[in-house]
Design an enzyme around this catalytic site. Structure first.
Site, short mmCIF file in Angstrom:
data_model
loop_
_atom_site.label_atom_id
_atom_site.label_comp_id
_atom_site.label_asym_id
_atom_site.label_seq_id
_atom_site.Cartn_x
_atom_site.Cartn_y
_atom_site.Cartn_z
N SER A 191 0.81 -1.22 0.00
CA SER A 191 0.00 0.00 0.00
C SER A 191 0.84 1.27 0.00
O SER A 191 0.31 2.37 0.04
CB SER A 191 -0.92 0.01 1.23
OG SER A 191 -0.16 -0.01 2.42
N LEU B 72 3.09 2.05 2.41
CA LEU B 72 3.37 2.47 3.79
C LEU B 72 4.70 1.92 4.29
O LEU B 72 4.98 1.95 5.48
CB LEU B 72 2.24 2.03 4.72
CG LEU B 72 0.87 2.63 4.42
CD1 LEU B 72 -0.17 2.11 5.40
CD2 LEU B 72 0.93 4.15 4.49
N SER B 73 5.50 1.44 3.38
CA SER B 73 6.85 0.96 3.67
C SER B 73 6.87 -0.19 4.66
O SER B 73 7.61 -0.18 5.63
CB SER B 73 7.73 2.10 4.16
OG SER B 73 9.09 1.77 4.00
N ASP C 58 12.90 5.65 3.86
CA ASP C 58 11.98 4.77 4.58
C ASP C 58 12.58 4.30 5.90
O ASP C 58 11.93 4.31 6.94
CB ASP C 58 11.62 3.56 3.72
CG ASP C 58 10.79 3.96 2.50
OD1 ASP C 58 10.36 5.11 2.42
OD2 ASP C 58 10.60 3.09 1.63
N TYR D 168 10.79 1.06 -10.95
CA TYR D 168 11.44 1.89 -9.93
C TYR D 168 12.91 2.10 -10.28
O TYR D 168 13.43 3.22 -10.30
CB TYR D 168 11.31 1.21 -8.56
CG TYR D 168 11.92 1.97 -7.40
CD1 TYR D 168 11.14 2.74 -6.55
CD2 TYR D 168 13.28 1.90 -7.14
CE1 TYR D 168 11.69 3.42 -5.47
CE2 TYR D 168 13.85 2.57 -6.07
CZ TYR D 168 13.05 3.32 -5.24
OH TYR D 168 13.61 3.99 -4.18
#
Length: 385
Positions: free
Chosen positions: A122, A124-125, A170, A221
């Site tokens: 999601s 949120l790391s 993160d 990425y």
């Protein structure tokens, strides 16, 4: 509560009383894909997290059970050997143990049960929480402290070993977060400070598009990172002192535009402008200007969509819906991209109706059921009492 379930299960199945470690997830208010360019970021650790119940054992192994997705048990030998496993999370722990063995860290036998309430994929790391929390738990059992700065570096190295060339945002957010504050990090020199989040009458909400991403599998990425590195190499031809995109200006890109790929130039411009958005966000947060905060969120999203090309049509739809609602001041995709959540600043007195409108319109447009999570800013990795 998940931490109570984990503690209860540990007490029922293992002989010692556990120490409970909490590693929070993180949001990022602004500053996406700037960290690996030695840029600026403004994340915050959140109340949702991964919990590790741990205690020492008298075996020469680290035994780990998870509640994270489906029940599974893995045993790692202290010398780094291990049996085959299916769980994706096992790759992270395998990498961490190999790194610690290579550093001759004095590992001790440990029993560990973990799980959490961070939605996987999601944005949120969850991977940083998984790695940083596990390393921190190991230090509590082995008795040899590792600084939080070094934990961040080990966690980053573990992510690199499994294929994601991430920066340090993160890990630092997960380790150094502070309740009620955003965490400003300069990724060039790792200097940092705290920015109070004090927008009375407004609430932060995450809306999960339910488009899952896996950045370690999806090479998009890493392609963005290569684009940035390509620009740096070109600028170095006439500015050899340049070491990262952080030191490159928009004027520099203009000078080399004829010699570089247009997409690379576009992506580099995004990163430089995103650093400026971080500076602007800190200013308007300090001023308590909620409308301006919302404006920065929206600006950041459409830059990610049009310039860096890391959003999806579903995430764009969520932001467009928010722009049409009086109760939503601003929103943007959050995380590495290609799925996950939007972070939204909403008027508290219109919170329920705004969330309902976003979810209903999103379902009408995409046929997908989105989920929402109220956000509370919490502390970084800690022993959870």
């Amino acid at each position: 509560m998940i931490h109570k379930e984990i503690t209860s299960y540990f007490k029922e199945n293992y002989t010692n009383l556990p120490t409970l470690i909490k590693a929070p997830g993180r949001i990022n208010l602004i500053g996406e894909h700037t960290d690996y360019n030695e840029g600026l970021v403004l994340p915050a650790s959140i109340e949702k997290g991964i919990y590790f119940a741990v205690s020492g054992n008298d075996q020469s192994n680290i035994l780990i059970e998870t509640f994270l997705t489906q029940p599974e048990k893995i045993v790692f030998q202290l010398n780094g050997d291990h049996k085959k496993f299916e769980a994706f999370w096992g790759n992270y722990f395998k990498a961490i143990i190999e790194i610690l063995v290579a550093r001759e860290y004095p590992l001790k036998g440990m029993d560990c049960v973990f799980g959490g309430d961070i939605p996987i994929g999601s944005g949120l790391s969850s991977s940083a929480a998984l790695c940083c929390g596990f390393i921190y738990a190991i230090t509590k059992i082995s008795g040899k402290e590792i600084s939080r700065e070094d934990i961040a570096l080990i966690a980053q190295e573990a992510e690199h070993k499994i294929g994601l060339n991430c920066g340090l945002m993160d890990q630092y957010a997960v380790l150094f977060g502070k309740k009620g504050n955003a965490f400003f990090l300069d990724c060039k020199d790792l200097s940092h400070n705290y920015i109070p989040i004090n927008l009375e009458g407004y609430s932060w909400v995450l809306i999960n598009s339910n488009i899952k991403h896996n950045l370690a599998v999806d090479s998009e990425y890493n392609k963005r990172r290569v684009s940035c590195e390509n620009i740096v190499k070109q600028v170095q031809k006439y500015k050899p002192e340049i070491t990262s995109l952080r030191e490159v200006t928009l004027e520099d890109i203009t000078k080399v535009e004829e010699d570089v790929n247009n997409i690379d130039a576009q992506r580099a411009k995004y990163v430089i402008e995103e650093n400026d958005r971080v500076r602007k966000m800190m200013k308007v947060l300090v001023e308590g200007d909620a409308k301006a905060v919302g404006g920065v969120l929206n600006e950041g999203h459409w830059a990610m969509s049009k310039q860096y090309e890391i959003t999806t049509s579903e995430l764009d739809a969520l932001v467009k819906i928010g722009e049409s609602l009086d109760g939503v001041l601003g929103s943007r995709m959050m995380g590495g991209g290609f799925g996950g959540c939007t972070i939204n600043l909403m008027k508290t007195d219109k919170l329920d109706t705004s969330i309902k409108s976003v979810l209903e319109q999103y379902k009408e447009q995409t046929t997908i059921d989105a989920e929402y999570y109220h956000l509370a800013i919490d502390d970084g990795v800690k022993v959870f009492e």
